[in-house]
Structures are given as structure tokens and as C-alpha cells.
Design an enzyme around this catalytic site. Structure first.
Site, PDB file in Angstrom:
ATOM      1  N   GLY A  54       0.793  -1.220   0.000  1.00  0.00           N
ATOM      2  CA  GLY A  54       0.000   0.000   0.000  1.00  0.00           C
ATOM      3  C   GLY A  54       0.824   1.267   0.000  1.00  0.00           C
ATOM      4  O   GLY A  54       1.964   1.263  -0.461  1.00  0.00           O
TER       5      GLY A  54
ATOM      6  N   LEU B  70      -4.024  -5.381  -5.413  1.00  0.00           N
ATOM      7  CA  LEU B  70      -2.935  -4.419  -5.378  1.00  0.00           C
ATOM      8  C   LEU B  70      -1.741  -4.959  -4.593  1.00  0.00           C
ATOM      9  O   LEU B  70      -1.887  -5.433  -3.488  1.00  0.00           O
ATOM     10  CB  LEU B  70      -3.445  -3.128  -4.709  1.00  0.00           C
ATOM     11  CG  LEU B  70      -2.429  -2.013  -4.636  1.00  0.00           C
ATOM     12  CD1 LEU B  70      -2.096  -1.487  -6.008  1.00  0.00           C
ATOM     13  CD2 LEU B  70      -2.942  -0.907  -3.735  1.00  0.00           C
ATOM     14  N   ASP B  71      -0.552  -4.880  -5.174  1.00  0.00           N
ATOM     15  CA  ASP B  71       0.693  -5.264  -4.499  1.00  0.00           C
ATOM     16  C   ASP B  71       0.753  -6.738  -4.150  1.00  0.00           C
ATOM     17  O   ASP B  71       1.577  -7.148  -3.338  1.00  0.00           O
ATOM     18  CB  ASP B  71       0.922  -4.450  -3.215  1.00  0.00           C
ATOM     19  CG  ASP B  71       1.040  -2.975  -3.494  1.00  0.00           C
ATOM     20  OD1 ASP B  71       1.318  -2.614  -4.649  1.00  0.00           O
ATOM     21  OD2 ASP B  71       0.851  -2.178  -2.563  1.00  0.00           O
ATOM     22  N   ARG B  72      -0.136  -7.535  -4.725  1.00  0.00           N
ATOM     23  CA  ARG B  72      -0.123  -8.957  -4.376  1.00  0.00           C
ATOM     24  C   ARG B  72       0.096  -9.859  -5.578  1.00  0.00           C
ATOM     25  O   ARG B  72      -0.123 -11.061  -5.502  1.00  0.00           O
ATOM     26  CB  ARG B  72      -1.421  -9.322  -3.655  1.00  0.00           C
ATOM     27  CG  ARG B  72      -1.498  -8.589  -2.333  1.00  0.00           C
ATOM     28  CD  ARG B  72      -2.486  -9.197  -1.395  1.00  0.00           C
ATOM     29  NE  ARG B  72      -2.380  -8.500  -0.110  1.00  0.00           N
ATOM     30  CZ  ARG B  72      -3.304  -8.502   0.830  1.00  0.00           C
ATOM     31  NH1 ARG B  72      -4.427  -9.167   0.643  1.00  0.00           N
ATOM     32  NH2 ARG B  72      -3.103  -7.856   1.958  1.00  0.00           N
TER      33      ARG B  72
END
Lengths: 285, 285, 285, 285
Positions: B202, B228-230
Site C-alpha cells: 500500500g 494491489l501489491d499482491r
């Protein structure tokens, strides 16, 4: 090595602190060996580590402790701790079943690499007793269950007191200590966690790291406080892994990270190079 | 460099796959340049990257694509993708206001370090237009607000189509893409995140890393998917920081991690060395 | 940032130096920002870097320079250099045909990352003139042949003087400077050498590293003195290579080492964190 | 782990090798576990490591050894070596007075981390006999003087034969072996050298590194051949040092490099992942 005094200081930043401290040492015939300082400008805080030779110094260790420095300390509201290189602190190693961190600590101890001594080993299992015997270190088996935790910790604290222990090392102990215990040894319990904190706090970090598909695994040596895995970080290290590595490979590779990082944390602490402030550590290297 | 075909394969593991694939190439007069394979024994899955010279090979690229390999593929239920070294893919760079990653990508592109070309730059700001001009790359300003996001993405997808883009690079784009967008470019969007994922997913990772008192900062280059970001991690790197570093130092130091790691991820993708499987990447190095 | 004075000191070790220096600053109303010291016990030498705020300090920069500190300096036979953060030094970049180090330095310069400014670029080739123009830095082409070397260096020294240059950066200059030149800029010429010195001193280090079958390639940023590649080392870095890498890969990978290490050396020098003593550097980090 | 065969192959590069080798395994009902290959295009040489499950394979280990593969080997003039995972090779550790490398090897051995076994320890001193006893490994004291070197080596070779040793590990042995000895164990003697070769070949590398003022110290694990410190490099590692470190610090820090790197070299060799070619190693990772 000559006998030295080491002072760790913290106080609000203001003009004249360094001059006052160094003048105190000089005017009393001390020779400064090293001095390192750090100012946190956001918080307006000043931190210092200073070491000087006691040979020829006007005051004895006892006199320094009992007042010689008090005037300066009061003037600047300095919070300080004083150590003497000839007084080697005792540490206790808490272990469970894994031996790699214990062996690393004991081997370094046998090589006199630490400015301190391992005085006892405490374990909730009996498996590593033989290792303790090989290195001729007293071994205490203190069983721990959900029911007897308070008693067990009381016994552990008793043993620590008997051995005059000032540093507790959790060498893959895998047990959570109560607040009662951690408060007694605030910023004097060092743990090795097998992840790159704050990633993978808690249990089974290698399994979760593998599941996430990371390309580096990490380890963190830190002080233990009431919040599990959230104490001030002393140091961190990482190692490359690949898609070919299964969890068992992470665990095997991670062992090298863990043991080297743990002994690094111990060495820094015993050399009085660490100052915990808020939730971080200042490292005077 | 000779013209080669590169095939990325995945299928359930069974005896004879390697023999069948290599026999297909050999019997049709291909010379294998490199072959790398990986078996995930837990899942019983087999993965392979194989590259062979097309000079003298019995089939043209079109013939390979349209069926020469189909018998083997069907027999082993192989999911495969085929690339040809002479067909250099186009990539688009999405940027916002920070220039360091863009400059790094453009410099490498100008040095012909990538097996692909930067064909356009898309930005929600106008600030980096001058940089694009210096490197003679078309620059598109597509403004993005909370209100116009769907339209803006439609325009972006249009531009990508015009330029025949097959790889989208988020070079500190700082905008979240919709599922609609990421689905079109599944495993073909590369992002650089300025933390050692999964730590500090994040926003504002350096601020949070500083607050936590970490001793290493990290960066992660990864494919972007709906979470997101994964997305699958391509690679990660870290850099030492100290208590003396303020957040601005983290940001400054981190820039070097980010730009070098991003171009590494791009290079690996364009050389067809990455295979995303589940939530991880297999890297044929 | 407040305006500060930075002093680099060296002298024979004796009691009272730190006390005297810090008292001088304190008694004249200076606030010490950072202080770092090092004692070489083998040689009995003391080294210090100390920085204090000039705001409110009793003496002006000129007064400090012209005598305020002279009494202490004489008492302890201190060799010192004094810098002021507001006086940003000028540097010149010497380049030949390779652009990666130049671009890195110019980009950092444009980001104001250095405590100094690039004031000119000197090259024995014309190829990088365009780069200089993009960054709006004066570019001087000074041709160099075996015959005109003395003249060419005289011209270079003239340019350096015109631009009031105090730091010369050899950004892959690939030319040997005469003793006459290096003596003028003793410990003020920084070079990047593309090997892990002292391995592969001299020409074509990547070729020789490849031939030797090394598993890590390195780079070294160092001061240049009369002995080629043997000046005091500022810093070193390495990168993994494999048997798959040909010399061209070593060269390509090495570029990242070279440019990042070179700017690190420049930054440390311009922040007055380096003290050359004998054939090594003391780094006040 | 299932029983597998591992084959290391090298031959002149030509079309069809991979197809032939994999077909041989497949057609005889073998399941390939891993296959890795490398082509040296400069020399036109092909190298391969391939591993397959023996369970269900048509030939016994003896049959493979004695001819099943011979037709293919002859066709392509393949030089190959064949290993079986169930046949764990024996290694001998040569030590002198330092214990850190020995302890590391013995601890790994006791953890079954190697695909091989430590079967004896040979030393020119008696000091580490106790360590050998703790780990229950036969210890042989073979004194070495300038006069008795030939006899001593003859005795050592005798011991190695008695223990059926196929890998000799020099764990800080500090003695130069004769050509007669190294020829018997060509590419089967692993040494750890305490420098980043080729820097500081020969004696006292840490002293010379300190004198040179390096900022990184290194270690190199390599095969030993007739040229001291010039055999094929298996792997290298480095560690940061600073101006504060004296030679004793280099030595202490270097120990961690040495022992971890040595066991890495041993593990790679015992897993048949190393192929020495000319003066370098090909590593199938």
C-alpha cells in the site's frame, strides 16, 4: 586491552553537552578511546556513546557511579548508563529443540568473541542437554505447559538471578514470554525471528514466505517487548531463494541467516553499542 | 545473434515430455541453444523454457504457430507460448511525476539492452514530457480523476493498441488500475513497489518502514493483478539503512533499488524468462 | 538546512583534543551537529570530523579560517581543513566515450543530490558533447595524443582553474594522468576502476576476470595518485556473475556497479566524509 | 527421496545431443527429475547435468555404467561421469590448528546436509583431535616437516584409500600439497582461500588486504591444482570492512565467510553440480 569505561547517554539536545562530557573526562585525566553521537532532530533528542581509559582516571568505577558525573547529568537531564570493560556481563540462552543458534553462540563464547559470558542455558526440552555439557555450561530444564507458565517463568527468573544474568538470549526458543517477564528484562532480551520483519510476524514465517512466492528470505534480530515480534529491531539480513526452493530449503538456508544475525545482535549489545529509543535502535558502530 | 524460437511450456508432469520436445526440435533440424526446466513436485506440474535456432529449421515461425507442434502439445496437454527473437515486443511506460525509473528504462532502451522497444509513454501529468522528447518517444498525457477513470483507461488501452503494446511498465505510476485493465494485460503489467513485499503493502511504504525502525529497505518488482501489491513477485532487493537516515534518505536511497530492479524485471520478461504460476514466478535464468 | 562549518582534523593522539575542540565550539556559541572520531592506535594518530551550526557562532567563516582556531591547532599540532556548507565546491567530469557514469553523475547533479556542482565536462573525444548540452554543462574537447599530452594537460588545468574546480572526477576517462597533474589535485581526483582492486589492476580487467573464471566482478572508487590504480580506496562493490556470462555480460553488468559506486564516492567526498591517510581512507559515515 | 542417477556430460556441441540423451532415458522408462545444460559458444562445447529416477528404469546402475549408454556416448564423443544418489561418497577433512571450518563441516555432516559423509580427519597437528572425538570421526595425526613431506603424503594417500575417499577438503590446512598428490585427486580437492582471488594469492592475505586499505574482504572456495591458489573457482563471497578494523578484525570477520563458503562448495560438489572446464567451473544450480 586496557580497562575502559563506556557511557551511553540520552537527553534533550542542547548546546554544550559534548563539551561538558568530554571536559569531564579530560579534566579528570581520562583518555577518550572512542566517541560517537547522534541527534534526532525531529524529536530534539541527543544520544552518545563514549569510551575512555580508566588507567590514570581520577575516579574509581564506584566513584563515577556514585556521583562524580552527577552534576553534569543533572544540568542536562542526562539519562545515562555506565559500563566497565572489566566487568563482563552474564547471559542466559533460552532454547527449545533447534540447535543451530545455540551452537553458534556457544562456539563464539568458547572463542571469547563476546564481551560477556554464557552462564547458563534454559530449555523447555531436554534434547540439547548434551550440547550444554560438551561446552560445560549449566543446563536447566524448565518444562512449560499452558497451565504452569507463571510458575515456570518464576523458576526461570530465579535461575537468572542466581547466575546474575543481565542479558537473555532467545535462541529459537519458540515460546512467548509474559509481560511480567519482559518487563523485568526490558531491552535486555534479544530474539531472532526468522523473517524480514514486519513481514511475516508470528508463526511459520518460512511457510508463509514460500506461499507468497518471495525471492529473498530474511531474519531479524530484535529486542523483545510486550508486543510479540514488534520490539526495536537491532539488525536484519536477507538471502536469495528461488522458485526451486521448497519450504524445507527456506528453513535450511534460513538457519545460516539466523545464527549469524543472532550472534551479531548479542555482540553489539554486549559491547554497549545499542540504545533503544522509542521503537527503534540507535547503533553506535 | 541468430534468429531463434523460444518456447515456454507448462503441463502436468509425466514421463517423456522432455524427450518429445527435444526430439521435435532435433528431427526438424533445429539446434537447441538453451533448455531449462522445473518440476513442482508438490503440484505435479512441469515447466520448461527451450530456445532453438530457426536457421535450417524445417518449419517457419507461422507453421510452428499454426500446428507443427500441436500433436505433442495435445498428447501432453501442454500450455505453451512461442516467441521469436526477431519479433521485438513493444512496451509502454506509465509514469506520474518521478523521473528516476523512466530515465533508467529509457537509457537502457537507447543502449538496446532490452529485447523489446519502448514505443510510448503515458502519464497522468505533463511534467515528464520533456524527457520523452529528449529520447524521441511519443508521450501521451491522459489525465486521471476519480470521475474519469473508466474513460481514461479506455483511452490508455486505445493508445496501447495503436502501438501494439504487449508489456505495460508502471514506472512509479502511483495509480491503481481497474480490474478491467489488469485483466486485459494479465501477467503483462510490471510494477515496481518501494518495499520488500509483503511488508508495507500500500501507500507510503518508506514512511512506515522508517516508523518501524527497519535496518534494511527493500523494493519489489512484480506482475500486477487484481489484488494491489499482491501479484507474482519477479524479484526483490534490499539496501542497508541506519538510524541516521530520515524518511527523505530512505526515499533517495530507495530510488537506486527501484530503478535497477525495475529494469531487471523488464529484461527478464522480454527475454521470456518468466512464467507466472499460481501466485509466484518461475525464473529460467 | 542551516549553514554549518565542517572541520576535518588529524594529529598525533593525546589527551584533551576532543575536549579542546568541543569546548572551542561551545564557548563560542556553536551547536555541534555531528562529531565522529577515529584513533589509529598502531600509529598513534587521531582523526576527527566535526560539524557545527554557524548561526549564532561568534566567528565568521573568515575569522575561523584566519586564526580563531589557531591556538588549539598549534597546541596539538593539528592538521585541519575547514569547509562551509554554503560554499558548494565545483567539480569537473573527465570522460572519454562511455556515457553511463557521466549520465549518472549529471542526473544526480540535476537532482541536487551532491553537496557540490558539476561545472564543466572535459573529454578527449567529441561523442558526449550532446549529453553535456542536454544538461546545459560546458563541454571542452581537449584532444590527447602521445605527443601533445603535456600541452593537453596544461590546457585542462587551465580550464579547471577557470571554473574554480576543486574535485576532478574521472568517469571512465581511460587516460593516465601525469604526476604533474595528480600532484596539483592530490586526493582530489576520484576514479572508478572496473575491478575489485588490487585484483586486475591495469587494462581490460573484465577480460582478465572472465579468463580467470571469477564468480563475482567488482568495482573500486578511489583517489588517484602517482601509482596508477593504487591510490587510497574509497569504496568497493561486487556483483555475481556465472559461467554463462561472456565478457560482454561482465561489461554490461559492471556498468551498474561502476556508476553507482562512482557517485557514492563523489557524494562522500563532497560531504567531507573522507580523509586519506597513508594509502587508505578514513570514512566518517 | 527416490534413488536417482545423475549424469554430468561434456562434448563438442552438435545437433541432437539433448534429444539423444533424453530419448535414452525416456525409452528405457526413466523419469527425468532435472536437466540443465550449457553451451560455450566460443569453444563450441556442450555441457549437461541430467538426473532421473531409477525406479522402473530398465537398466541397473551397473548396466548403465557398463555399456547401456555407450552407443550414444560414442556417437557424440561424450565424456561423462555417472553418480547414483544412494551411493554417498566419502570425504576427508584436512585441518591444521584452526577449528572454525572443521566445526562447520562436521555440524553440517551431523545434520545430514551433505550428499556424502565425512569419513576421516587428517591433521599435521594434534590440537583438533578432541573435536573429532566429539563428532565420532576417526582422526589421523600425520606430522609434516620439510624433510618428510613425501612420506607424509604417502601415508595420507594410504589413509584416503582405506576410507575410500573421493573428496578431499582442505579446511584451513595451510600446507601446500605436492603435484603428485593433487594429480591423484584432480578436481576432487576443495580448498578455502581467505581472499577474493586473484587478489592476495599466497600467504597472509588479510594482512595484505589491510595494508592495501580495502573496503571489502573476500574468500574463495576452489579446486586445487598444481598452481597454488589458481585452480578453478567454485564460488566467492565478500564482507564489508572499515578503516576501524585491524587485521585481527579482518581475521575474525573472515572466518564467517570462510566456513559458509567452504560448506557451500562441498555441498555443490557432492550434489554433482560442478564441472571444471579449462580453469573455470560450470555450476548447474
Amino acid at each position: 586491552m586496557k580497562n575502559t569505561a563506556i557511557m551511553l547517554l540520552s537527553c534533550r539536545d542542547s548546546k554544550g553537552i559534548v563539551a561538558a562530557v568530554t571536559a569531564f573526562i579530560y579534566q579528570n585525566n581520562g583518555n577518550i578511546v572512542t566517541a560517537d553521537q547522534y541527534t534526532d532532530f525531529d524529536d530534539g533528542m541527543f544520544f552518545m556513546r563514549i569510551e575512555w581509559e580508566l588507567d590514570g582516571f581520577r575516579f574509581t568505577p564506584d566513584e563515577i557511579k556514585n556521583g562524580a558525573f552527577s552534576e553534569i547529568a543533572e544540568k542536562f537531564a542526562i539519562d545515562y548508563r555506565l559500563y566497565f570493560s572489566e566487568q563482563k556481563p552474564n547471559m542466559a540462552i533460552f532454547v527449545s529443540t533447534q540447535d543451530h543458534c545455540l551452537l553458534e553462540v556457544l562456539w563464539r563464547n568458547s572463542q571469547n568473541e563476546f564481551k560477556g559470558n554464557v552462564s547458563c542455558i534454559i530449555s523447555n526440552h531436554k534434547g540439547l542437554k548434551k550440547v550444554a555439557e560438551n561446552f560445560k555450561i549449566p543446563f536447566y530444564h524448565v518444562e512449560k505447559t499452558l497451565e504452569n507458565k507463571a510458575e515456570a517463568e518464576a523458576r526461570e527468573l530465579e535461575i537468572l538471578q542466581e547466575h546474575d544474568v543481565t542479558l537473555v538470549v532467545l535462541a529459537k526458543y519458540m515460546q512467548i514470554l509474559s509481560n511480567r517477564f519482559t518487563d523485568v528484562y526490558a531491552n535486555r532480551i534479544i530474539n531472532i525471528h526468522h523473517s524480514f520483519l514486519p513481514a511475516f510476524e508470528g508463526a511459520r514465517p518460512y511457510h508463509r514466505a514460500h506461499e507468497r512466492g518471495v525471492k529473498l528470505i530474511g531474519a531479524t534480530v530484535h529486542y523483545v517487548n510486550q508486543d510479540l515480534d514488534r520490539g526495536p529491531i537491532i539488525d536484519q539480513a536477507v538471502m536469495r531463494v528461488s522458485h526451486k526452493d521448497v519450504v524445507a530449503d527456506f528453513i535450511r538456508k534460513g538457519r545460516d541467516l539466523e545464527r549469524l544475525l543472532l550472534v551479531r545482535g548479542i555482540a553489539l549489545h554486549l559491547d554497549h553499542r545499542l540504545l533503544a529509543y522509542k521503537n527503534r535502535t540507535i547503533l553506535f558502530e
